[in-house]
Design a protein around this motif. Structure first.
Motif, short mmCIF file in Angstrom:
data_model
loop_
_atom_site.label_atom_id
_atom_site.label_comp_id
_atom_site.label_asym_id
_atom_site.label_seq_id
_atom_site.Cartn_x
_atom_site.Cartn_y
_atom_site.Cartn_z
N ASP A 173 12.65 -45.52 11.16
CA ASP A 173 13.40 -46.76 10.93
C ASP A 173 14.91 -46.53 10.85
N GLY A 174 15.30 -45.54 10.05
CA GLY A 174 16.72 -45.25 9.90
C GLY A 174 17.36 -44.84 11.21
N ASN A 220 13.27 -61.12 13.13
CA ASN A 220 14.03 -59.89 13.18
C ASN A 220 14.18 -59.35 14.59
N GLU A 238 8.29 -45.81 9.30
CA GLU A 238 9.35 -45.58 8.32
C GLU A 238 10.11 -44.29 8.60
N LEU A 284 16.45 -45.72 14.27
CA LEU A 284 16.58 -46.88 15.16
C LEU A 284 17.70 -47.80 14.72
N LEU A 285 17.84 -47.99 13.41
CA LEU A 285 18.92 -48.84 12.92
C LEU A 285 20.28 -48.20 13.20
N ALA A 286 20.38 -46.89 13.00
CA ALA A 286 21.65 -46.19 13.22
C ALA A 286 22.01 -46.12 14.70
N SER A 287 21.03 -46.23 15.58
CA SER A 287 21.28 -46.11 17.02
C SER A 287 22.19 -47.22 17.53
N ARG A 288 22.26 -48.33 16.80
CA ARG A 288 23.10 -49.45 17.23
C ARG A 288 24.58 -49.12 17.12
N ASN A 289 24.92 -48.15 16.28
CA ASN A 289 26.33 -47.83 16.04
C ASN A 289 26.92 -46.92 17.11
N ALA A 346 15.05 -49.90 4.94
CA ALA A 346 16.46 -49.53 4.82
C ALA A 346 16.58 -48.01 4.72
N PHE A 349 12.20 -53.39 9.14
CA PHE A 349 12.62 -52.00 9.13
C PHE A 349 12.98 -51.60 7.71
#
Length: 247
Positions: free
Chosen positions: A67-68, A25, A64, A70-75, A214, A212
């Protein structure tokens, strides 16, 4: 007594095979400026730190929580970088009370090992090793020269198994040469400090198990052929997601 220079090279020699750690990952740890937030999610790191069940539980909850984010930061790269920096600072503060002093030191050692010999240029490491400005400049030149040579090896496409094996061998040779060149620029006391900074060996090949959680399904909107769902209702089930774009 073994020569400090010999100690330094022996300690780092075991890292060469895994200098570019490929994770399931994590695309490439070598390209991550500061892997702190990822290391906190690595089971192998949890095991090495010998976390207690209580510490492990609290760390999972903390991870946790972000997590959301960090994942959203890519957008949104610009806004995302600011938010990641905030998460980094908040997590760093939390670690001061969650981990013992020894565990914090070990986590830093693992981070240094990921960087290989060039870690000595990191501000904290350079300060602790008392590198002179001249040493920093000389080491940076070695790092830059090696980076250019490694870049020259990159063909941009897969060259075939035999050629790829040669590229890997040449890459490891260049990194060994880099370690020797940097070590030659250090005083004996600095070499001993370097060995203390990276601590005991760590199997970098065990990394790459980062997971991560979801992010929760956004509430609202219209559900077709189903009641509104959330992750709690879906836990333990296989879920197929279909995305439709209208425009």
């Amino acid at each position: 007594m073994m020569n400090p220079g010999r100690i330094t090279l022996v300690v780092f020699l075991s890292l060469l095979v895994y200098s570019n750690v490929q994770g399931q990952n994590v695309t490439n740890y070598a390209q991550i400026p500061n892997p702190f937030l990822f290391l906190l999610r690595e089971p192998a790191v949890h095991q090495d730190l010998q976390l207690t069940p209580k510490q492990r539980g609290e760390l999972i909850l903390l991870n946790e929580k972000y997590d959301g984010v960090l994942l959203a930061s890519r957008n949104s790269p610009q806004k995302g970088q600011r938010r990641v920096a905030e998460v980094f600072a908040e997590t760093r503060d939390a670690m001061k009370s969650l981990l013992t002093a020894e565990q914090q030191t070990r986590l830093r050692q693992i981070g240094y090992r990921l960087k290989g010999m060039p870690f000595v240029l990191l501000p904290d490491a350079a300060m602790e090793m008392e590198l002179s400005d001249e040493q920093k400049q000389q080491i940076q030149q070695v790092v830059d020269d090696t980076a250019q040579k490694l870049d020259d090896l990159n063909t941009g496409t897969f060259p075939g198994p035999d050629a790829y094996a040669k590229i890997q061998a040449d890459s490891q040779r260049l990194q060994r040469e880099q370690q020797k060149d940097i070590s030659a620029l250090l005083e004996d006391q600095q070499k001993q400090t370097l060995v203390a900074l990276i601590g005991k060996p760590f199997d970098l090949a065990s990394l790459g198990r980062v997971g991560f959680r979801a992010p929760e399904i956004a509430p609202g909107g219209t559900w077709i052929n189903s009641e509104a769902l959330n992750l709690t209702k879906l836990r333990g089930k296989v879920v197929a997601l279909h995305f439709f774009a209208f425009g």
